[in-house]
Scaffold this motif. Structure first.
Motif, PDB file in Angstrom:
ATOM      1  N   ILE A   1       5.276  12.133   5.841  1.00  0.00           N
ATOM      2  CA  ILE A   1       5.422  10.703   5.549  1.00  0.00           C
ATOM      3  C   ILE A   1       4.598  10.264   4.328  1.00  0.00           C
ATOM      4  CG2 ILE A   1       3.639   9.854   7.133  1.00  0.00           C
ATOM      5  CD1 ILE A   1       5.992   7.821   7.989  1.00  0.00           C
TER       6      ILE A   1
ATOM      7  N   ILE B   1       9.054   5.337   0.902  1.00  0.00           N
ATOM      8  CA  ILE B   1       8.593   4.501   2.017  1.00  0.00           C
ATOM      9  C   ILE B   1       7.561   3.538   1.436  1.00  0.00           C
ATOM     10  CG2 ILE B   1       7.203   4.545   4.136  1.00  0.00           C
ATOM     11  CD1 ILE B   1       8.513   7.159   4.840  1.00  0.00           C
TER      12      ILE B   1
ATOM     13  N   PHE C   1      -4.254   3.140   0.626  1.00  0.00           N
ATOM     14  CA  PHE C   1      -3.395   2.114   1.237  1.00  0.00           C
ATOM     15  C   PHE C   1      -3.857   1.843   2.662  1.00  0.00           C
ATOM     16  CE2 PHE C   1      -0.915   5.213   3.716  1.00  0.00           C
ATOM     17  CZ  PHE C   1      -1.093   6.373   2.961  1.00  0.00           C
TER      18      PHE C   1
ATOM     19  N   LEU D   1      -6.488   4.453   4.133  1.00  0.00           N
ATOM     20  CA  LEU D   1      -6.278   5.891   3.961  1.00  0.00           C
ATOM     21  C   LEU D   1      -6.307   6.210   2.472  1.00  0.00           C
ATOM     22  CD1 LEU D   1      -3.266   6.288   6.426  1.00  0.00           C
ATOM     23  CD2 LEU D   1      -5.683   6.797   6.885  1.00  0.00           C
TER      24      LEU D   1
ATOM     25  N   ASN E   1      -9.314  14.052   9.842  1.00  0.00           N
ATOM     26  CA  ASN E   1      -8.839  14.879  10.952  1.00  0.00           C
ATOM     27  C   ASN E   1      -8.093  16.079  10.372  1.00  0.00           C
ATOM     28  OD1 ASN E   1      -9.733  12.983  12.931  1.00  0.00           O
ATOM     29  ND2 ASN E   1      -7.952  11.722  12.488  1.00  0.00           N
TER      30      ASN E   1
ATOM     31  N   GLN F   1      -4.844  16.163  13.723  1.00  0.00           N
ATOM     32  CA  GLN F   1      -4.248  15.641  12.491  1.00  0.00           C
ATOM     33  C   GLN F   1      -2.756  15.439  12.720  1.00  0.00           C
ATOM     34  OE1 GLN F   1      -4.648  18.281   9.109  1.00  0.00           O
ATOM     35  NE2 GLN F   1      -3.712  16.828   7.684  1.00  0.00           N
ATOM     36  N   ASP F   2      -2.272  14.214  12.508  1.00  0.00           N
ATOM     37  CA  ASP F   2      -0.851  13.921  12.716  1.00  0.00           C
ATOM     38  C   ASP F   2      -0.025  14.115  11.450  1.00  0.00           C
ATOM     39  OD1 ASP F   2      -1.071  13.264  15.417  1.00  0.00           O
ATOM     40  OD2 ASP F   2      -1.720  11.222  14.934  1.00  0.00           O
TER      41      ASP F   2
ATOM     42  N   HIS G   1      -5.777  13.327   4.026  1.00  0.00           N
ATOM     43  CA  HIS G   1      -6.142  11.911   3.914  1.00  0.00           C
ATOM     44  C   HIS G   1      -7.531  11.695   4.482  1.00  0.00           C
ATOM     45  CE1 HIS G   1      -3.817  12.609   7.609  1.00  0.00           C
ATOM     46  NE2 HIS G   1      -4.575  11.694   8.209  1.00  0.00           N
TER      47      HIS G   1
ATOM     48  N   HIS H   1      -9.703   8.746   6.195  1.00  0.00           N
ATOM     49  CA  HIS H   1      -9.723   7.393   6.765  1.00  0.00           C
ATOM     50  C   HIS H   1     -11.056   6.744   6.378  1.00  0.00           C
ATOM     51  CE1 HIS H   1      -6.587   8.116  10.045  1.00  0.00           C
ATOM     52  NE2 HIS H   1      -6.918   9.363   9.753  1.00  0.00           N
TER      53      HIS H   1
HETATM   54  P1  AMP Z   1      -4.184  11.470  11.314  1.00  0.00           P
HETATM   55  O1  AMP Z   1      -4.091  11.536  12.824  1.00  0.00           O
HETATM   56  O2  AMP Z   1      -5.595  11.637  10.823  1.00  0.00           O
HETATM   57  O3  AMP Z   1      -3.209  12.415  10.657  1.00  0.00           O
HETATM   58  O4  AMP Z   1      -3.826   9.982  10.914  1.00  0.00           O
HETATM   59  C1  AMP Z   1      -2.597   9.589  10.398  1.00  0.00           C
HETATM   60  C2  AMP Z   1      -2.700   8.105  10.174  1.00  0.00           C
HETATM   61  O5  AMP Z   1      -1.593   7.698   9.406  1.00  0.00           O
HETATM   62  C3  AMP Z   1      -2.679   7.259  11.466  1.00  0.00           C
HETATM   63  O6  AMP Z   1      -3.870   6.457  11.506  1.00  0.00           O
HETATM   64  C4  AMP Z   1      -1.418   6.395  11.300  1.00  0.00           C
HETATM   65  O7  AMP Z   1      -1.574   5.086  11.809  1.00  0.00           O
HETATM   66  C5  AMP Z   1      -1.224   6.413   9.806  1.00  0.00           C
HETATM   67  N1  AMP Z   1       0.140   6.194   9.340  1.00  0.00           N
HETATM   68  C6  AMP Z   1       1.265   6.825   9.749  1.00  0.00           C
HETATM   69  N2  AMP Z   1       2.337   6.392   9.069  1.00  0.00           N
HETATM   70  C7  AMP Z   1       1.872   5.469   8.188  1.00  0.00           C
HETATM   71  C8  AMP Z   1       2.496   4.652   7.190  1.00  0.00           C
HETATM   72  N3  AMP Z   1       3.821   4.698   6.959  1.00  0.00           N
HETATM   73  N4  AMP Z   1       1.721   3.805   6.471  1.00  0.00           N
HETATM   74  C9  AMP Z   1       0.391   3.746   6.705  1.00  0.00           C
HETATM   75  N5  AMP Z   1      -0.261   4.500   7.616  1.00  0.00           N
HETATM   76  C10 AMP Z   1       0.481   5.349   8.356  1.00  0.00           C
END
Ligand code: AMP
Length: 120
Positions: free
Chosen positions: A10, A19, A33, A45, A92, A99-100, A105, A107
């Motif tokens: 993303i 996006i 952002f 982030l 993360n 890490q999602d 990134h 935070h």
């Molecule tokens: P992480 O778990 O460290 O990978 O965190 C991913 C972060 O990305 C989470 O805090 C989400 O809320 C954030 N996130 C996901 N999609 C978006 C987006 N389109 N715009 C801004 N933040 C996002």
């Protein structure tokens, strides 16, 4: 170490303009952002513009200019947001780090008193 980057993540789509995002600031090397699901009044982030999956990938393979540019943008985020009282910087990483999004990134979280760092 070898790292595989998935350009369909993303944040890659945000960097390509596919996006929308709420930009705080940017420079040649990085974009900052607002997090879409903020955990505190300030939740920004900071991402490199290059294809790095994680902090260790970025630290290993990004150019010196790229790494300096990234940290300069972190400084700008701290100047532009309400973190005079302090903040937490979190990166993360992979499964154990929960890490999602597989694009590096950092935070920047602040604007209120935070709890202790880890709960489990
Ligand atoms: P992480 O778990 O460290 O990978 O965190 C991913 C972060 O990305 C989470 O805090 C989400 O809320 C954030 N996130 C996901 N999609 C978006 C987006 N389109 N715009 C801004 N933040 C996002």
């Amino acid at each position: 170490m070898q790292y595989d980057y998935d350009d369909q993540n993303i944040f890659a789509k945000i960097l390509r303009g596919e996006i929308p995002n709420q930009t705080v600031c940017e420079n040649d090397h990085a974009l900052a952002f607002n997090d879409i699901n903020p955990q505190a009044p300030v939740h920004v982030l900071v991402i490199p513009k290059g294809p790095y999956v994680s902090l260790d990938h970025f630290a290993q393979d990004a150019s010196a200019d790229g790494q300096v540019g990234f940290m300069q943008l972190v400084a700008e985020v701290c100047r532009l947001t309400d973190v005079a009282g302090g903040f937490r910087a979190i990166s993360n990483t992979r499964t154990h780090g929960v890490q999602d999004v597989p694009h590096y990134h950092m935070h920047i979280i602040g604007g209120r008193q935070l709890g202790r760092m880890l709960h489990d």
